[in-house]
Design an enzyme around this catalytic site. Structure first.
Site, PDB file in Angstrom:
ATOM      1  N   THR A 525       0.836  -1.206   0.000  1.00 31.38           N
ATOM      2  CA  THR A 525       0.000   0.000   0.000  1.00 31.38           C
ATOM      3  C   THR A 525       0.869   1.253   0.000  1.00 31.38           C
ATOM      4  O   THR A 525       0.603   2.207  -0.729  1.00 31.38           O
ATOM      5  CB  THR A 525      -0.940   0.017   1.219  1.00 31.38           C
ATOM      6  OG1 THR A 525      -1.764  -1.142   1.192  1.00 31.38           O
ATOM      7  CG2 THR A 525      -1.810   1.256   1.213  1.00 31.38           C
ATOM      8  N   LYS A 526       1.892   1.255   0.816  1.00 31.26           N
ATOM      9  CA  LYS A 526       2.822   2.394   0.844  1.00 31.26           C
ATOM     10  C   LYS A 526       3.494   2.564  -0.513  1.00 31.26           C
ATOM     11  O   LYS A 526       3.768   3.679  -0.963  1.00 31.26           O
ATOM     12  CB  LYS A 526       3.865   2.159   1.938  1.00 31.26           C
ATOM     13  CG  LYS A 526       4.962   3.194   2.004  1.00 31.26           C
ATOM     14  CD  LYS A 526       5.849   2.914   3.220  1.00 31.26           C
ATOM     15  CE  LYS A 526       7.195   3.576   3.060  1.00 31.26           C
ATOM     16  NZ  LYS A 526       8.212   2.727   2.462  1.00 31.26           N
ATOM     17  N   ASP A 527       3.711   1.453  -1.201  1.00 29.96           N
ATOM     18  CA  ASP A 527       4.387   1.476  -2.500  1.00 29.96           C
ATOM     19  C   ASP A 527       3.449   1.887  -3.627  1.00 29.96           C
ATOM     20  O   ASP A 527       3.825   2.666  -4.502  1.00 29.96           O
ATOM     21  CB  ASP A 527       4.966   0.079  -2.770  1.00 29.96           C
ATOM     22  CG  ASP A 527       5.660  -0.011  -4.112  1.00 29.96           C
ATOM     23  OD1 ASP A 527       6.483   0.874  -4.406  1.00 29.96           O
ATOM     24  OD2 ASP A 527       5.383  -0.968  -4.863  1.00 29.96           O
ATOM     25  N   ARG A 654       2.981  10.835  -4.236  1.00 27.33           N
ATOM     26  CA  ARG A 654       4.228  10.490  -3.537  1.00 27.33           C
ATOM     27  C   ARG A 654       5.426  11.267  -4.067  1.00 27.33           C
ATOM     28  O   ARG A 654       6.346  11.599  -3.322  1.00 27.33           O
ATOM     29  CB  ARG A 654       4.514   8.984  -3.679  1.00 27.33           C
ATOM     30  CG  ARG A 654       3.846   8.121  -2.633  1.00 27.33           C
ATOM     31  CD  ARG A 654       4.281   6.672  -2.739  1.00 27.33           C
ATOM     32  NE  ARG A 654       5.700   6.534  -3.029  1.00 27.33           N
ATOM     33  CZ  ARG A 654       6.450   5.505  -2.628  1.00 27.33           C
ATOM     34  NH1 ARG A 654       5.904   4.544  -1.913  1.00 27.33           N
ATOM     35  NH2 ARG A 654       7.715   5.419  -2.947  1.00 27.33           N
TER      36      ARG A 654
END
Length: 861
Positions: A525-527, A654
């Site tokens: 998810t962070k990626d 991001r």
């Protein structure tokens, strides 16, 4: 598996049992006299009202707090103001505990089991069908559920507070005002947090509280019910539930875990377990006072007492001996004493069969990059040095695998291994010691995180063969962990290489043809964002299942799930219930961590309920054996497009220049390392400047949840849905939503994540010169996502299908609103020139608010 009570009935119960009682006990709590917090209980309701009004008017936290201070207090100095805010924080932290206890006390009234989808209902359907009965038999034979407790730093309550919560819940169940009053006073005087960070052993001990006080009973109760059911339908009994444990074994990125820690935790788990056994045995001895069992009772008492309390005892796996002796006692009771008190013996017998001498299996985890360094170190020494060319590291993947010989050898080290290399080599050696002491199940899995190639696993096997293990006696399961979007896409190919490797194939055969594969929701998810992470894992599971079936491998997915939907949490059982036959689902394995432990498994009642839900979901899915509609071309194509659009939107966010600065400025991200709740650093490479790739997913998600923006739980999904509507594909999107339980669960959990977001709190940021436009980007995507999700679900409000859960969230958010504003107030002050003393005070203010916000959210981090 949702409650079968009508929605309005559950709402009525919630209003009467939870809200009314919380208001009653909270009013009592606010009047209690506590040291140094005189009049705080009187001021707090006024402060809460000021916060609510200020947020509605989009005022800054500073303006809200300063106006309140001027209007209701005589405080003028910074110290007086911060002292008052600290007292508010202390009260609110305990209000959260009180609400938890009140809600938990009403658990059984709010959550009625769905008998239609229970295991018993399933067996009743087989009565008139031999074919169906055989199918269920096979499902039971193959099925297992493993719950793995992990020490992630969002389980804030120490054992002393957990015990108070437990007792408070029991008192609230029977409305014992006198006891409740005493416990609230105890709660007010009990410290919530340690002054220094816990060691990994401390973390293990805190988490073991749940093993000793909840899982020891809950798992055994469920297993007893399953055995009774299987007996009724003439099916052989089988242990379905397994417990796993990470504290002390998980060293990935945690330099504070070492071989001595791992051994300490293994011994601790054994000792706590035998103390549980001894506690139960004393009840048996008190009741079984008949002739014929005295000698066996005496022998058993001596064994259990020594293993529970004698620290000098040389431990060994005596589980089979315990089972034999308990069976002897039981046989005498049945044959000579009309089975009197035999159920007491059965209960302890069941626990010994489940927990053996280990209680929970200790998993070892290390990063593949570290393990490559260990392999390289060993290659420098005889006799290993003769087996490899000097340019081994430059070889291709195929060439590396061809060079591996899997020869057992004793390495002659001419230089002593240091640091993480030494840790890995010692740990490999001591796993054998733990298996000898506590049984093979004590420690039998080695998880390779950041696994990127087959050689990461094969090289680790060689490390075992070079450090005391023989191939035929290698009682270890090697578990690759695939986390990033890119790693997930190549996972099936890596496993195909492993399955066709002759040595690994033989090793799997010795391990019963079973392969565990761990998939990480947090880092994916962070990626790649919420939708891409879930879609990537879905596709990876399909591909990995196909590969395993082709090679006749029994596959088990170990899901690394955190609390919030952005880390794989939410309505977890619904994910498992929605699987089709294309995804291996006979062995459910998942991590439970942070506030998920206390919120879903904090009491015996809630633990039993949630364990049953997962078991029922797994068995029911096995019965359906239906094609997963997401694999139909039209559905697959639409999800692929949306996942890619969502990924692009998230990636653009991001890459924004202000992405990390925004988090560092407006959230407590940069202060998380100062929170004394975890032995694990906030980020990898802790001595270097903050980089997003090094930032741990749990810190990433926690920071966004503190802002009440929960970006990882939704960002990009609104853009993805809107794009499909613009392209004329809305009818297909809606069709996919209606047909797919998996997709529907993704959407429901996304709405849960958004329900815990509140952009009105930070609306004042829209006018910030530096970050205003960035805040607006986040807010616009939130509003778009909300609009599109409601349209897709056909709802008027978020979580419309879960009004009780929605109401619970709303009350919790109301309780902690002042904490959020105090946090923003402190962070804003830290952006100005302040004295060192003021800096420390504001940092402490911001840090202390984190605990209450996360605790109230129950699955925010």
């Amino acid at each position: 598996m949702q409650s079968q009570q009508p929605t309005n009935q559950r709402e009525s119960i919630f209003n009467n049992e939870v809200i009314s009682r919380f208001e009653l006990y909270n009013s009592l709590f606010l009047t209690l006299p506590f040291y140094k917090i005189k009049d705080t209980g009187t001021l707090l309701p006024l402060f809460i009202k000021s916060c609510e009004d200020g947020v509605k008017n989009q005022e800054t936290p500073a303006k809200i707090i300063e106006r309140f201070i001027a209007k209701y207090t005589s405080n003028t100095t910074n110290k007086e103001i911060t002292d008052l805010l600290f007292r508010f924080i202390q009260y609110i932290e305990r209000q959260v505990v009180l609400f938890d206890a009140v809600e938990d006390a009403s658990f059984n009234k709010l959550n009625v089991k769905d008998e239609q989808s229970s295991l018993r209902a399933l067996f009743h359907k087989t009565v008139d069908s031999k074919e169906l009965h055989e199918k269920v038999d096979k499902l039971i034979e193959d099925f297992s559920l493993r719950l793995v407790l992990t020490a992630h730093p969002t389980q804030f309550y120490p054992g002393s507070v957990l015990a108070i919560i437990n007792d408070l819940t029991a008192a609230i169940k029977i409305n014992d005002i006198s006891v409740i009053n005493q416990l609230l006073q105890q709660l007010g005087k009990t410290p919530f947090f340690n002054k220094k960070s816990p060691t990994p052993v401390d973390e293990a001990l805190n988490l073991a509280w749940y093993l000793e006080n909840v899982f020891y009973f809950a798992a055994a109760n469920i297993q007893t019910g399953i055995n009774q059911l299987l007996s009724e339908f003439h099916v052989d009994s089988k242990n379905i539930i397994e417990l796993g444990f990470w504290p002390g074994g998980d060293r990935d990125g945690n330099p504070n875990v070492d071989p001595e820690t791992t051994l300490q935790v293994s011994k601790m788990l054994r000792q706590i377990l035998f103390r549980c056994y001894y506690r139960d045995f004393r009840n048996i001895k008190r009741r079984i006072t008949f002739r014929g069992v005295e000698s066996t009772i005496g022998v058993l008492q001596d064994i259990l007492y020594k293993n529970a309390f004698d620290s000098n005892l040389e431990p060994e796996d005596i589980s089979q001996d315990l089972i034999t002796q308990l069976n002897q006692i039981r046989d005498i009771l049945v044959e000579d004493h009309d089975s009197l008190f035999a159920p007491l013996v059965d209960d302890l017998l069941r626990k010994v069969e489940l927990y053996g001498c280990h209680f929970a299996s200790l998993d070892i985890r290390q990063d593949s990059r570290i393990l490559r360094e260990v392999h390289a170190f060993c290659r420098k020494h005889k006799p290993i040095s003769s087996l490899f060319s000097s340019n081994y590291d430059e070889l291709s993947e195929d060439e590396k695998i061809s060079a591996l010989s899997f020869k057992s050898a004793k390495v002659i080290y001419t230089t002593e291994p240091e640091g993480l290399v030494n840790d890995a080599l010692q740990t490999i050696a001591e796993i054998k010691e733990m298996q000898k002491s506590n049984g093979e199940m004590a420690c039998h899995r080695f998880i390779i995180s950041n696994c990127q190639q087959a050689s990461d696993i094969l090289q680790l096997i060689e490390l075992f063969l070079w450090n005391g293990w023989e191939a035929e006696e290698l009682n270890i399961d090697f578990v690759p962990l695939f986390e990033t979007v890119n790693d997930l896409s190549g996972a099936a190919e890596i496993m195909e290489t492993l399955y066709t490797n002759s040595f690994y194939k033989a090793h799997l055969a010795r391990r019963g043809g079973k392969q565990d594969i761990m998939l990480g929701y947090s880092d994916s998810t962070k990626d790649g964002g919420y939708l891409m992470a879930n879609w990537s894992i879905f596709k990876a599971k399909v591909g990995l299942t196909q590969t395993a079936e082709k090679q006749n491998i029994q596959l088990a997915f170990f899901d690394g799930r955190g609390g919030p939907p952005s880390r794989g949490g939410g309505k977890t059982h619904r994910f498992y219930a929605s699987m089709g036959k294309e995804i291996a689902n006979k062995n459910i394995q998942l991590t439970i961590q942070g506030q998920t432990i206390s919120s879903q498994y904090g009491s015996i009642d809630s633990a039993e309920f949630n364990i049953e839900q997962l078991i029922n979901a797994g068995i029911a899915t096995g019965m359906k054996e239906k094609h997963n509609v997401l694999l139909d071309d039209a559905n697959f194509s639409i999800l692929e497009k949306m996942a890619n659009d969502s990924y692009d939107a998230f990636l653009n966010l991001r890459k924004h220049d202000l992405f990390l600065p925004y988090l560092e400025t407006w959230s407590p991200l940069s202060l998380l390392s100062k929170i004394t709740i975890s032995s694990r650093p906030v980020k990898r490479n802790s001595g270097e400047a903050l980089k997003l790739d090094d930032l741990r997913a749990i810190s990433f998600v926690t920071a966004w949840s503190q802002l009440k923006q929960n970006i990882p739980g939704y960002f990009g999904i609104g853009t993805a849905l809107k794009n499909q509507e613009n392209e004329g594909n809305w009818e297909q999107v809606n069709k996919t939503y209606q047909q797919s339980g998996y997709f529907k669960t993704i959407i429901d959990n996304c709405m849960m994540s958004m329900s815990k977001s509140d952009f009105t709190i930070t609306a004042y940021m829209a006018n910030d010169k530096k970050f205003g436009a960035f805040w607006q980007t986040l807010h616009d995507e939130f509003e778009l996502s909300k609009t599109m999700l409601l349209k897709l679900a056909g709802h008027q409000v978020l979580m419309e299908n879960y009004p009780v859960e929605k109401l619970s969230i709303a009350i919790r958010e109301k309780i902690v609103l002042p904490l959020v504003l105090i946090q923003h107030f402190a962070l804003e002050r830290l952006q100005h020139q302040v004295t060192e003393q003021e800096k420390q005070a504001y940092e402490k203010l911001a840090i202390r608010t984190v605990y209450g916000v996360v605790n109230a959210g129950r699955n925010l981090a």
